[in-house]
Design an enzyme around this catalytic site. Structure first.
Site, PDB file in Angstrom:
ATOM      1  N   ASN A 165      -5.114  17.668 -11.666  1.00  0.00           N
ATOM      2  CA  ASN A 165      -5.942  16.925 -12.619  1.00  0.00           C
ATOM      3  C   ASN A 165      -7.101  17.749 -13.158  1.00  0.00           C
ATOM      4  O   ASN A 165      -7.544  17.539 -14.292  1.00  0.00           O
ATOM      5  CB  ASN A 165      -6.441  15.624 -11.998  1.00  0.00           C
ATOM      6  CG  ASN A 165      -5.314  14.608 -11.860  1.00  0.00           C
ATOM      7  OD1 ASN A 165      -4.293  14.725 -12.536  1.00  0.00           O
ATOM      8  ND2 ASN A 165      -5.488  13.637 -10.994  1.00  0.00           N
ATOM      9  N   SER A 180      -7.452   9.920  -6.411  1.00  0.00           N
ATOM     10  CA  SER A 180      -7.335  10.938  -7.460  1.00  0.00           C
ATOM     11  C   SER A 180      -8.686  11.489  -7.856  1.00  0.00           C
ATOM     12  O   SER A 180      -8.780  12.602  -8.348  1.00  0.00           O
ATOM     13  CB  SER A 180      -6.722  10.326  -8.722  1.00  0.00           C
ATOM     14  OG  SER A 180      -5.367  10.104  -8.547  1.00  0.00           O
ATOM     15  N   HIS A 193      -2.713  13.843  -1.653  1.00  0.00           N
ATOM     16  CA  HIS A 193      -2.645  13.346  -3.031  1.00  0.00           C
ATOM     17  C   HIS A 193      -1.226  13.440  -3.588  1.00  0.00           C
ATOM     18  O   HIS A 193      -0.743  14.523  -3.927  1.00  0.00           O
ATOM     19  CB  HIS A 193      -3.631  14.137  -3.912  1.00  0.00           C
ATOM     20  CG  HIS A 193      -3.786  13.584  -5.287  1.00  0.00           C
ATOM     21  ND1 HIS A 193      -3.712  14.352  -6.431  1.00  0.00           N
ATOM     22  CD2 HIS A 193      -3.996  12.314  -5.716  1.00  0.00           C
ATOM     23  CE1 HIS A 193      -3.874  13.584  -7.486  1.00  0.00           C
ATOM     24  NE2 HIS A 193      -4.054  12.355  -7.086  1.00  0.00           N
ATOM     25  N   GLU A 250      -0.730  17.347  -3.015  1.00  0.00           N
ATOM     26  CA  GLU A 250      -1.887  18.211  -2.786  1.00  0.00           C
ATOM     27  C   GLU A 250      -2.516  17.826  -1.445  1.00  0.00           C
ATOM     28  O   GLU A 250      -2.906  16.673  -1.259  1.00  0.00           O
ATOM     29  CB  GLU A 250      -2.909  18.058  -3.921  1.00  0.00           C
ATOM     30  CG  GLU A 250      -2.404  18.626  -5.241  1.00  0.00           C
ATOM     31  CD  GLU A 250      -3.306  18.325  -6.431  1.00  0.00           C
ATOM     32  OE1 GLU A 250      -3.360  19.164  -7.349  1.00  0.00           O
ATOM     33  OE2 GLU A 250      -3.940  17.244  -6.466  1.00  0.00           O
TER      34      GLU A 250
HETATM   35  P1  NAI Z   1      -2.552  -0.276  -7.542  1.00  0.00           P
HETATM   36  O1  NAI Z   1      -3.570  -1.117  -8.189  1.00  0.00           O
HETATM   37  O2  NAI Z   1      -1.158  -0.265  -8.049  1.00  0.00           O
HETATM   38  O3  NAI Z   1      -2.473  -0.667  -5.970  1.00  0.00           O
HETATM   39  C1  NAI Z   1      -3.597  -0.845  -5.171  1.00  0.00           C
HETATM   40  C2  NAI Z   1      -3.235  -1.860  -4.088  1.00  0.00           C
HETATM   41  O4  NAI Z   1      -4.243  -1.844  -3.083  1.00  0.00           O
HETATM   42  C3  NAI Z   1      -3.136  -3.304  -4.605  1.00  0.00           C
HETATM   43  O5  NAI Z   1      -1.893  -3.845  -4.211  1.00  0.00           O
HETATM   44  C4  NAI Z   1      -4.311  -4.005  -3.931  1.00  0.00           C
HETATM   45  O6  NAI Z   1      -4.047  -5.349  -3.609  1.00  0.00           O
HETATM   46  C5  NAI Z   1      -4.462  -3.165  -2.667  1.00  0.00           C
HETATM   47  N1  NAI Z   1      -5.762  -3.257  -2.028  1.00  0.00           N
HETATM   48  C6  NAI Z   1      -6.986  -3.308  -2.599  1.00  0.00           C
HETATM   49  N2  NAI Z   1      -7.942  -3.350  -1.665  1.00  0.00           N
HETATM   50  C7  NAI Z   1      -7.316  -3.327  -0.459  1.00  0.00           C
HETATM   51  C8  NAI Z   1      -7.759  -3.335   0.888  1.00  0.00           C
HETATM   52  N3  NAI Z   1      -9.050  -3.400   1.195  1.00  0.00           N
HETATM   53  N4  NAI Z   1      -6.830  -3.271   1.870  1.00  0.00           N
HETATM   54  C9  NAI Z   1      -5.521  -3.199   1.584  1.00  0.00           C
HETATM   55  N5  NAI Z   1      -5.040  -3.180   0.321  1.00  0.00           N
HETATM   56  C10 NAI Z   1      -5.929  -3.246  -0.684  1.00  0.00           C
HETATM   57  O7  NAI Z   1      -3.176   1.209  -7.511  1.00  0.00           O
HETATM   58  P2  NAI Z   1      -2.430   2.626  -7.452  1.00  0.00           P
HETATM   59  O8  NAI Z   1      -2.169   3.119  -8.818  1.00  0.00           O
HETATM   60  O9  NAI Z   1      -1.309   2.549  -6.478  1.00  0.00           O
HETATM   61  O10 NAI Z   1      -3.598   3.559  -6.870  1.00  0.00           O
HETATM   62  C11 NAI Z   1      -3.975   3.544  -5.522  1.00  0.00           C
HETATM   63  C12 NAI Z   1      -4.721   4.824  -5.166  1.00  0.00           C
HETATM   64  O11 NAI Z   1      -3.896   5.944  -5.464  1.00  0.00           O
HETATM   65  C13 NAI Z   1      -6.038   5.059  -5.910  1.00  0.00           C
HETATM   66  O12 NAI Z   1      -6.943   5.652  -5.023  1.00  0.00           O
HETATM   67  C14 NAI Z   1      -5.652   6.044  -6.996  1.00  0.00           C
HETATM   68  O13 NAI Z   1      -6.730   6.898  -7.355  1.00  0.00           O
HETATM   69  C15 NAI Z   1      -4.587   6.861  -6.294  1.00  0.00           C
HETATM   70  N6  NAI Z   1      -3.621   7.534  -7.175  1.00  0.00           N
HETATM   71  C16 NAI Z   1      -3.076   6.885  -8.254  1.00  0.00           C
HETATM   72  C17 NAI Z   1      -2.143   7.530  -9.064  1.00  0.00           C
HETATM   73  C18 NAI Z   1      -1.518   6.828 -10.231  1.00  0.00           C
HETATM   74  O14 NAI Z   1      -0.870   7.513 -11.048  1.00  0.00           O
HETATM   75  N7  NAI Z   1      -1.647   5.511 -10.366  1.00  0.00           N
HETATM   76  C19 NAI Z   1      -1.736   8.922  -8.792  1.00  0.00           C
HETATM   77  C20 NAI Z   1      -2.302   9.486  -7.593  1.00  0.00           C
HETATM   78  C21 NAI Z   1      -3.227   8.801  -6.842  1.00  0.00           C
END
Ligand code: NAI
Length: 306
Positions: A210, A137, A160, A172
């Site tokens: 955003n 993001s 995105h 996006e």
């Molecule tokens: P989250 O914390 O729910 O999930 C992240 C996952 O990645 C965790 O399960 C973690 O164990 C895993 N992880 C960490 N390092 C890793 C690695 N080296 N290899 C494999 N898995 C790994 O986070 P979320 O909210 O799903 O966000 C993930 C991405 O999506 C971020 O880049 C965020 O900016 C983006 N994003 C988030 C949104 C939101 O509303 N939460 C919306 C749009 C994009």
């Protein structure tokens, strides 16, 4: 010798195998939607526990879809879910799945170095045709693409998605100056195959949504700080006066106040074209709420109590 330097015009990439890194909130949603639309997907995370959690999210989300679709038959509901899950594999090894990936979607923790390390190691094992994407993001796509070889940089873009992925229609498709136009078209078509509505945009802070939403929510906070209205009245005003489904404070609580602060502070500090601008100046209220652990819906309290 001239032949060595001739590259064939880039051809469209048939996408069958998708590998999603990260099985959290976003990754699990992306895996679900891809499997529902007949792609073979591998979901990768650091541990079996994390993968289980991701599978749990997918199961309960599909459960809701199945209950609506086959209200009278639990057997049919289960068949529907099982059929989709036949297309989902899981792995704690990041490398092996990349060897047969047509498309990589990264949705791991929002940390530039962690993401760059992942992309750099995947680049070494993925086939030449594999398209790399990040769901970040707040990080510049070009900063992530740089971690790969120049041939990959032209096959690297932002993809995105929005939370919750199964419900939110928008994706996006983020273009760096180096990305191949054919790759962008392939990604747009991939989004359409997921029954999403893709939009194209350049690699600038916040992309489209955003970039507009964050300053809007920050200004709502500053408006309240100036004593001009209450959060409740601002939310009512934007819902009934602008037709938004949520007001800015409800939305901020939904997004998570720590996430809001992380994004806005990052832009204020070093956002391209945004650093130091009033548009993204910090809010005292936001800082205090985050410091007190009041992060919005997920912590039970933010601007509102839940
Ligand atoms: P989250 O914390 O729910 O999930 C992240 C996952 O990645 C965790 O399960 C973690 O164990 C895993 N992880 C960490 N390092 C890793 C690695 N080296 N290899 C494999 N898995 C790994 O986070 P979320 O909210 O799903 O966000 C993930 C991405 O999506 C971020 O880049 C965020 O900016 C983006 N994003 C988030 C949104 C939101 O509303 N939460 C919306 C749009 C994009």
């Amino acid at each position: 010798a001239a032949l060595l330097h001739t590259t064939a015009p880039a051809a469209s990439t048939p996408i069958k195998n998708v590998v999603v890194y990260g099985s959290g909130l976003m990754g699990s949603g992306i895996v679900q939607v891809a499997a529902q639309n007949n792609f073979q997907v591998t979901m990768v995370d650091l541990s079996p526990e994390m993968l289980n959690k991701g599978q749990g999210y997918i199961q309960s989300s599909l459960q809701r879809v199945a209950r609506k679709k086959f209200a009278d038959s639990e057997t049919q509901q289960q068949q529907f879910i099982d059929e989709i899950m036949t297309r989902v594999k899981t792995s704690t090894d990041p490398m092996a799945p990349a060897e047969s990936a047509d498309l990589v979607i990264e949705a791991i923790v929002e940390n530039v170095q962690t993401k760059r390390n992942l992309f750099s190691s995947l680049d070494a094992v993925a086939p030449r045709h594999t398209i790399f994407t990040s769901n970040t993001s707040s990080l510049p796509i070009a900063r992530l693409a740089e971690a790969t070889a120049p041939e990959r940089v032209s096959r690297f873009a932002g993809l995105h998605f929005f939370n919750p992925v199964p419900q939110m229609k928008l994706v996006e498709v983020v273009q760096t100056p180096q990305v191949d136009a054919v790759v962008v078209d392939d990604l747009v078509n991939f989004c359409l195959a997921l029954k999403k509505s893709p939009v194209r945009c350049k690699d600038t802070p916040g992309f489209i949504v955003n970039r507009l939403l964050v300053p809007y929510m920050m200004e709502a906070m500053r408006l309240v700080e100036r004593g001009e209205a209450t959060p409740e009245d601002v939310d009512t005003a934007m819902k009934l006066g602008a037709g938004y489904p949520m007001g800015p404070f409800q939305l901020a609580d939904y997004v998570g106040l720590d996430t809001m602060k992380f994004i806005n502070d990052g832009w204020f500090k070093e956002g391209e074209g945004l650093a130091g601008k009033e548009l993204v100046s910090p809010s005292k209220t936001l800082d205090e709420l985050v410091k007190a652990g009041k992060l919005g819906r997920k912590s039970g309290e933010g601007f509102y109590k839940y």
